[in-house]
Design a protein around this motif. Structure first.
Motif, mmCIF file in Angstrom:
data_model
loop_
_atom_site.group_PDB
_atom_site.id
_atom_site.type_symbol
_atom_site.label_atom_id
_atom_site.label_comp_id
_atom_site.label_asym_id
_atom_site.label_seq_id
_atom_site.Cartn_x
_atom_site.Cartn_y
_atom_site.Cartn_z
ATOM 1 N N ASN A 1 -74.055 16.721 -126.041
ATOM 2 C CA ASN A 1 -73.652 17.997 -126.616
ATOM 3 C C ASN A 1 -74.378 19.072 -125.830
ATOM 4 N N LYS B 1 -92.502 11.867 -124.848
ATOM 5 C CA LYS B 1 -93.786 12.485 -125.162
ATOM 6 C C LYS B 1 -93.583 13.673 -126.109
ATOM 7 N N VAL B 2 -92.590 14.494 -125.781
ATOM 8 C CA VAL B 2 -92.291 15.640 -126.637
ATOM 9 C C VAL B 2 -91.948 15.179 -128.039
ATOM 10 N N ILE C 1 -93.634 16.133 -131.715
ATOM 11 C CA ILE C 1 -92.901 16.728 -132.834
ATOM 12 C C ILE C 1 -93.035 15.867 -134.070
ATOM 13 N N THR D 1 -94.214 17.581 -137.442
ATOM 14 C CA THR D 1 -93.349 17.666 -138.611
ATOM 15 C C THR D 1 -93.533 16.390 -139.408
ATOM 16 N N ARG D 2 -92.929 16.336 -140.553
ATOM 17 C CA ARG D 2 -93.045 15.104 -141.324
ATOM 18 C C ARG D 2 -91.718 14.364 -141.320
ATOM 19 N N TYR D 3 -90.891 14.722 -140.368
ATOM 20 C CA TYR D 3 -89.621 14.026 -140.197
ATOM 21 C C TYR D 3 -89.868 12.656 -139.560
ATOM 22 N N ARG D 4 -89.031 11.724 -139.878
ATOM 23 C CA ARG D 4 -88.965 10.481 -139.123
ATOM 24 C C ARG D 4 -87.802 10.634 -138.153
ATOM 25 N N LEU D 5 -88.097 10.808 -136.884
ATOM 26 C CA LEU D 5 -87.079 11.160 -135.905
ATOM 27 C C LEU D 5 -86.291 9.942 -135.444
ATOM 28 N N THR D 6 -84.997 10.148 -135.310
ATOM 29 C CA THR D 6 -84.140 9.066 -134.824
ATOM 30 C C THR D 6 -83.494 9.418 -133.500
ATOM 31 N N GLY D 7 -83.571 10.675 -133.099
ATOM 32 C CA GLY D 7 -82.959 11.048 -131.831
ATOM 33 C C GLY D 7 -83.251 12.486 -131.492
ATOM 34 N N GLN D 8 -82.840 12.865 -130.331
ATOM 35 C CA GLN D 8 -83.042 14.258 -129.920
ATOM 36 C C GLN D 8 -82.010 14.646 -128.889
ATOM 37 N N GLN D 9 -81.886 15.909 -128.707
ATOM 38 C CA GLN D 9 -80.944 16.430 -127.724
ATOM 39 C C GLN D 9 -81.562 17.717 -127.180
ATOM 40 N N PHE D 10 -81.854 17.699 -125.898
ATOM 41 C CA PHE D 10 -82.368 18.911 -125.262
ATOM 42 C C PHE D 10 -81.322 19.422 -124.314
ATOM 43 N N TYR D 11 -81.046 20.676 -124.369
ATOM 44 C CA TYR D 11 -80.314 21.224 -123.245
ATOM 45 C C TYR D 11 -80.811 22.612 -122.921
#
Ligand SMILES: [Mn+2]
Ligand SMILES: [Mn+2]
Ligand SMILES: [Zn+2]
Ligand SMILES: [Zn+2]
Lengths: 142, 142
Positions: free
Chosen positions: B72, B108-109, B113, B117-127
């Motif tokens: 995206n 690493k980023v 994060i 944060t207190r999120y449990r991250l499942t993915g990311q999208q950088f653009y």
DNA sequence: TATTAAAGAATAACGATTTTCGAATACCCG
DNA sequence: CGGGTATTCGAAAATCGTTATTCTTTAATA
């Protein structure tokens, strides 16, 4: 702040209308990163005659004069943010809320990328996806 | 590489068809991060009968079996990438091209994060977006 | 080679978001 | 205060990437 938007509108040749101030106030006073429909709904109480079309056109103008940034969080609609600082966002894949992420030195990252790619960067969007603390509680059964 | 996709298709109960191989070949041999329409166009010469719907369905499958990732880049349509490594992208706001950004340690980023944060991250999208070197030369935007 | 289920081609449909339209309204300048 | 014109409203329509449909073709198996 309200003074600021009034000046900016006039200074850019736009008229100052209650609708424009109201839309901006919604965005300035929330951390929920609403989309157009959410802004429209939250104005129903105070501006029952507000048109969704006006919300869209107002957002266009607010974006043009640098008061609102447009977020593409990978959903069908755009979200909007009156916090113009360079910060990232995280969306909960369970409940859909979008929160701020301030624990990231975006400027530093940008400098690194700019050096590596030879692009002249004008902006960036970082989105993280995951499960927010509240949804983690509710979904213990996982 | 072609051997790999053949095995993966069969292993997942999908038939191996020329169309599926062709769509994957396009993605495996380009760095342009095409969207469905661009893939469709680039196959017109060699597969004049290829349907756009087939491109979409094939991408779904390739994504499902882990051969293609969906990007995206802040546009109306999705772009696709056969490079499954975790890397970011930068889009030129002048000409629309999307390039790779390998100078970013996304993992690493993400760790930073997740700690903040207190999120449990499942993915990311950088653009990132900006002006590419070529468009800078042409001075479209000074 | 025959069988059969899966897949492809062509195109219609989708559907939520966003834009357009024309008449009514109201901001703003003098 | 007005007049000129940008803006608003409300509903309708457009948008347009993507998906469903129908019929035809083909891959896989023995
Ligand atoms: Mn924010
Ligand atoms: Mn890439
Ligand atoms: Zn949540
Ligand atoms: Zn460019």
């Amino acid at each position: 702040m309200s003074k600021n938007i009034t000046e900016l509108l006039r200074g850019n040749g736009f008229k100052v209308t209650p609708q424009r101030l109201a839309v901006y106030e919604v965005l300035a006073n929330t951390k929920e990163h609403p989309n157009a429909e959410m802004i429209f709904s939250s104005l129903q109480a105070t501006y029952p005659t507000m048109s969704l079309a006006t919300v869209y056109k107002t957002i266009d103008i607010l974006h043009e004069i640098g008061l609102v940034q447009i977020l593409n969080a990978g959903e069908d609609s755009f979200r909007y943010d009156a916090d113009m600082s360079n910060h990232a966002h995280v969306r909960c894949v369970e409940c859909g809320r979008v929160d701020d992420v301030f624990d990231l030195d975006a400027a530093k990252v940008t400098r690194e990328i700019e050096a590596g790619t030879r692009y002249r960067l004008t902006g960036q969007q970082f989105y993280f996806y995951g499960v927010c603390p509240e949804c983690q509680k509710q979904g213990k059964a996982h």
